[in-house]
Design an enzyme around this catalytic site. Structure first.
Site, PDB file in Angstrom:
ATOM      1  N   ASP A 163       5.100 -17.352  -2.674  1.00 38.53           N
ATOM      2  CA  ASP A 163       6.237 -17.131  -3.218  1.00 38.53           C
ATOM      3  C   ASP A 163       7.797 -17.821  -2.953  1.00 38.53           C
ATOM      4  O   ASP A 163       8.253 -17.786  -3.463  1.00 38.53           O
ATOM      5  CB  ASP A 163       5.920 -15.710  -3.013  1.00 38.53           C
ATOM      6  CG  ASP A 163       6.024 -15.812  -0.661  1.00 38.53           C
ATOM      7  OD1 ASP A 163       5.556 -16.545  -0.371  1.00 38.53           O
ATOM      8  OD2 ASP A 163       6.391 -14.340  -0.365  1.00 38.53           O
ATOM      9  N   SER A 223      -1.794  -6.056  10.747  1.00 42.72           N
ATOM     10  CA  SER A 223      -2.687  -5.767  10.257  1.00 42.72           C
ATOM     11  C   SER A 223      -2.883  -7.038   8.376  1.00 42.72           C
ATOM     12  O   SER A 223      -3.614  -7.008   7.723  1.00 42.72           O
ATOM     13  CB  SER A 223      -3.556  -4.615   9.570  1.00 42.72           C
ATOM     14  OG  SER A 223      -2.456  -4.467   8.561  1.00 42.72           O
ATOM     15  N   SER A 245       1.577  -5.576   5.152  1.00 42.44           N
ATOM     16  CA  SER A 245       3.196  -5.715   4.938  1.00 42.44           C
ATOM     17  C   SER A 245       3.544  -4.310   5.087  1.00 42.44           C
ATOM     18  O   SER A 245       4.750  -3.626   4.706  1.00 42.44           O
ATOM     19  CB  SER A 245       3.412  -6.016   4.019  1.00 42.44           C
ATOM     20  OG  SER A 245       3.805  -6.922   3.552  1.00 42.44           O
ATOM     21  N   SER A 248       5.985  -4.180   7.687  1.00 43.15           N
ATOM     22  CA  SER A 248       7.618  -4.413   7.407  1.00 43.15           C
ATOM     23  C   SER A 248       8.214  -4.360   6.278  1.00 43.15           C
ATOM     24  O   SER A 248       9.327  -3.816   6.860  1.00 43.15           O
ATOM     25  CB  SER A 248       7.941  -6.455   8.785  1.00 43.15           C
ATOM     26  OG  SER A 248       7.005  -7.644   7.377  1.00 43.15           O
ATOM     27  N   ASP A 258       6.015  -9.353   0.080  1.00 46.56           N
ATOM     28  CA  ASP A 258       6.395  -8.142  -0.054  1.00 46.56           C
ATOM     29  C   ASP A 258       6.790  -7.433  -0.581  1.00 46.56           C
ATOM     30  O   ASP A 258       6.315  -6.147  -0.801  1.00 46.56           O
ATOM     31  CB  ASP A 258       5.795  -8.370   1.830  1.00 46.56           C
ATOM     32  CG  ASP A 258       4.474  -9.638   2.293  1.00 46.56           C
ATOM     33  OD1 ASP A 258       4.227  -9.823   1.056  1.00 46.56           O
ATOM     34  OD2 ASP A 258       5.068  -9.849   3.328  1.00 46.56           O
TER      35      ASP A 258
END
Length: 387
Positions: A36, A125, A128, A130, A174
């Site tokens: 990305d 984990s 995503s 955040s 994300d």
């Protein structure tokens, strides 16, 4: 969850008068990892797990944050007057970063907020948490203050804040997956120009299983930013011999033809992953359209090998989970997902093999690492919402 955050809001801040509740999902990426920020394609989907917030406007400049995931930290206070990253602000740097990024776009908050958060994404984990928190913050700011931004803007604002406020040089995937999620669909996104299409991901006779290694990744302090700069340097070297805007512009054949322009063996491998993974992602989505789940699975497996060997973002524990998955006949494909250095794997598993998958991998992982893996049979959900 709505009742839970409201109840906690009343406990922490007195009552729930004028409170609204919001949700933004986490994501899992089926294929297209570390492409990305290289101008390539990605194929993530939003999950039905994510982050919830109960929020209420204040008349003054005060920001008061409380997380049910970090109850020991209590209420963390701040202000909208001087938004800057601070070590002692901990997790609140993520929502504060989004507020700061809104301000940079000319959207100034007229007053402060009281916010209670509760997430059911396992922390660290790689699903995503955040980005989910960033999109959630943007969504509630838009709703409460009437800011004129689209969901794509919310993704871009989240990425901008993570890059420039939190110092994490992530790509757009994300935040885009969280902001633009659609039930039962993955998002085929070209990160070079943000063009995208939804692709139905309803697997006949199979489930998507996310396996958590319990190895927490700390991407900001890890090799993630290093990988990005290695790719940028490789791109500069390639641009001396071929007119491209990003590594995602190259076919595999072009890469093989021009790779001698890259003057470092490690950078060659990093760039090779970015180019080949992008092509794998394009082929995987084509396979899905042709209902060729077998090929989709093979491409997932190849993606893991590339991430392990060329990009070197896997780790021993993750490799055990993937290699044990590959031994089970009912596993269509399995790979590391997310930024790497720990986190989760994503696997497509035939319905009749789901229990065997959990039992065999759980036992082998426990025996080889002393850790207990967690398994989630995931459902693909929508983007952010007001509840």
């Amino acid at each position: 969850m709505k009742e839970t955050v409201l109840k906690k809001f009343a406990e922490v801040f007195g009552d729930t008068e004028g409170v609204s509740v919001y949700f933004a999902p986490g994501r899992v990426n089926m294929i297209g990892e570390h492409t990305d920020y290289n101008g390539g394609h990605v194929f993530p989907c939003a999950l039905t797990i994510g982050t919830y917030a109960a929020a209420r406007k204040r008349e003054d400049d005060k920001l008061r944050f409380y997380s049910m995931n970090f109850e020991n930290l209590g209420v963390i206070e701040s202000s909208i007057v001087d938004l800057k990253p601070e070590k002692e602000a901990g997790w609140t740097n993520y929502p504060k970063g989004v507020m700061w990024a809104f301000e940079k776009r000319g959207f100034k908050m007229p007053g402060g907020l009281d916010i209670v958060l509760n997430g059911n994404i396992p922390n660290g984990s790689g699903l995503s948490s955040s980005a989910s928190l960033e999109v959630l913050t943007g969504y509630l700011l838009r709703d409460l203050f009437g800011f004129d931004v689209t969901n794509v803007d919310l993704a871009l604002i989240g990425q901008y804040s993570e890059n420039n406020f939190n110092g994490m040089n992530c790509g757009i995937m994300d935040q885009f997956a969280s902001a633009m999620g659609k039930k039962d669909n993955a998002i085929f996104l070209d990160t070079a120009d943000l063009s995208y299409e939804y692709a139905p991901l309803v697997l006949e006779g199979a489930k998507i299983i996310v396996t958590n290694s319990k190895v927490k990744h700390q991407l900001v302090d890890s090799e993630y930013n290093v990988r990005r700069s290695e790719c940028e340097k490789a791109l500069e070297e390639l641009q001396m011999v071929i007119g491209i805007g990003g590594l995602g512009d190259l076919s595999e054949e072009q890469f093989e033809e021009y790779k001698s322009a890259i003057k470092d063996e490690v950078r060659v491998r990093r760039a090779k992953h970015a180019v080949y993974e992008n092509q794998r992602t394009i082929r995987a989505v084509e396979a899905l359209k042709n209902n060729d789940i077998k090929l989709f699975g093979e491409l997932m497996n190849a993606s893991h090998v590339s991430l392990r060997d060329d990009y070197q973002v896997s780790c021993g524990e993750i490799d055990i989970l993937v290699e044990e998955a590959w031994k089970i006949p009912g596993v269509v494909g399995s790979r590391i997902t997310g930024g790497g250095f720990g986190g989760c794997t994503v696997s497509i598993v035939k319905d009749e093999a789901v229990e065997e998958f959990k039992e065999k991998i759980g036992a082998a992982y426990q025996e080889k690492t002393g850790k207990q893996a967690d398994f989630y049979v995931v459902e693909i959900g929508d983007g952010p919402s007001k509840l």
